[in-house]
Write an enzyme that holds these catalytic residues in place. Sequence first.
Site: not given
Length: 274
Positions: A85, A116
Site C-alpha cells: 500500500e 516458517e
Amino acid sequence: MESSVDFRKITEDPSPYRHIERMPINEILININKEDQKVAGAVEKAIPQIERLVTVITDKMLSGGRLFYIGAGTSGRLAVVDASECPPTFGVPEGLVIAIIAGGSQAITQAIENAEDDTDQGWLDLQKYHINEKDVVVGIAASGTTPYVVSALEQCRKHQITTGCITNNPGSPLERTADFPIVVETGPEFITGSTRMKSGTAQKLTLNMISTTVMIQLGRVEDNQMVNMLLTNEKLVDRGVRIVMERLSIKDYEKAKALLLHWGSVKKAVEEGK
C-alpha cells in the site's frame, strides 16, 4: 539459531475464557472486543521502541536505503499488506518498501507447510534483492521464535545490515537478535495461541505507524493530505480533485480534474496551478 526454550511465550498462555463453544454469539463478540480493546494500550507502551526504529529507517532511506519486512504466516501477510500500500498511498517507487513472506507469493493466500521452519531460506530470499548495509530489515513474528525470521536477522547482523523486529513475546530470540526491537505485549489470545487475533492486530497497528511516519518524514504527506498518491482509480482521482480544489480555491470540479490529470499528481497540479 538461538534457543527458544528459556523464555515464556505469553502468546501461548491459556485463554482466560473457558468453554467458548458454549457461549452465546453476543457473549463471544463482546469478549473478543474486550480483548481487542487491550491492543491499543499495549502498542502505546511500545511507542519509544517504535520511535527508535522509525528514526533509523528514515535516516537509512534518506541515504538511499530500502525497508524490508520479513515474516511467516499472518505476520508475513500483514507485512505484504503494508508494503503493497505504500506506492499507491504515498507515490513512492515499487521496491522501496519490500515484504518477504515465507513460502513466497503462494503463502499470501494459503498456508505453505513447514516454510516458517526453514533456517536458510529467509536470508536467501533477502539476497534476491541484493540487500546491503543501506537497508533496514524488520522481522515480524508474534512468537519471536520463527526460524525463518530469526535466522534471516542473524545473517543480517553478520553482514552489518540494520535490523528491527515486531514481536509479542518479551525476551524472545527475535527480540535479542534485532538491533531495534519492538515488543507489544498483548497477552494470551481469546482462543489459546490464535495469534491472528490480538497479536496480529498489534502488528498491523505497529506497521501502520512505522510506514506512515517514515513516509511523512520523507515528505510524502503535506498538511494532512496524500498529495503524492497514485491516481489509479476513480475514487483516488476524485479525492485528488477535491484536494486540488481546496488548495487552489477552485470551485469548478471539471477544471480541477483537468489540471490534476494533466500533471498526474496532486502535488504537481498544486505547484503548477499557483
